[in-house]
Enzyme design. Structure first.
Site, short mmCIF file in Angstrom:
data_model
loop_
_atom_site.label_atom_id
_atom_site.label_comp_id
_atom_site.label_asym_id
_atom_site.label_seq_id
_atom_site.Cartn_x
_atom_site.Cartn_y
_atom_site.Cartn_z
N HIS A 189 0.89 -1.19 0.05
CA HIS A 189 -0.02 0.11 0.19
C HIS A 189 0.89 1.13 -0.04
CE1 HIS A 189 -3.74 -2.32 1.86
NE2 HIS A 189 -3.23 -2.94 0.71
N GLU A 209 0.89 3.88 1.97
CA GLU A 209 1.28 4.39 3.25
C GLU A 209 2.50 3.28 3.54
OE1 GLU A 209 -1.62 3.73 2.17
OE2 GLU A 209 -3.26 4.71 3.50
N CYS A 224 -5.80 2.04 5.51
CA CYS A 224 -6.41 0.64 5.90
C CYS A 224 -6.26 0.58 7.38
CB CYS A 224 -6.32 -0.31 4.99
SG CYS A 224 -4.43 -1.05 4.93
N CYS A 236 -2.20 -0.28 7.51
CA CYS A 236 -1.27 0.93 7.27
C CYS A 236 -1.38 1.72 8.52
CB CYS A 236 -1.80 1.70 6.20
SG CYS A 236 -1.02 0.81 4.56
ZN ZN Z 1 -3.14 -0.01 3.70
#
Ligand code: ZN
Length: 152
Positions: free
Chosen positions: A52, A54, A82, A85
């Site tokens: 992801h 992040e 999410c 993260c």
């Molecule tokens: Zn994430």
């Protein structure tokens, strides 16, 4: 206002990632007033489900700074982080995270993680992924071993 510049940059990264065949997520990580990482969601090119934006920004920042702690840093993310993260941010000391698009905006496109947040808000035994203790008989001393090794 630098905050707006950072967020606009995260959004530009997200848009560029769409052009590159990726998901619409970008992140900028600011540490001690400086941008130390710019990242995008790289699941499409790494096959890494944890890639992801992040997470990638945290990895890049930690590597660039040569340290695993990012205390006081801020993350500007194009989308709502999410739970993975967000947990990573907690673990490395990120002080604040900003996001442009929320989960409600992502829901119609399959880009919301609200369902995962809902699962994790439930007691562990009631989640669809049960987390259960399981230590084989005779197992003991793992953490003591680590403590001894790290103090030598
Ligand atoms: Zn994430």
């Amino acid at each position: 206002m630098p905050e707006e510049r950072y967020m606009r940059e995260a959004l530009e990264l997200a848009r560029a990632n769409i052009q590159a065949g990726g998901r619409p997520f970008g992140a900028v990580l600011v540490y001690q007033g400086k941008v130390v990482a710019r990242a995008v969601n790289e699941i499409h090119c790494t096959q890494d489900p944890t890639a992801h934006a992040e997470m990638q920004a945290i990895r890049q920042a930690a590597k660039a700074l040569g340290q695993a702690r990012l205390d006081g840093a801020q993350i500007y993310a194009s989308g709502h982080p999410c739970p993975m993260c967000l947990a990573a941010m907690h673990l490395c000391g990120i002080e604040r995270a900003w996001f442009a698009y929320d989960n409600d905006e992502g829901e119609p496109y399959g880009l919301s993680t609200a369902a995962v947040y809902a699962q994790m808000a439930r007691p562990p035994q009631q989640q669809c992924l049960p987390l259960r203790p399981f230590k084989p008989s005779g197992e003991a001393g793992l953490y003591q071993q680590w403590k001894q090794a790290s103090t030598q």
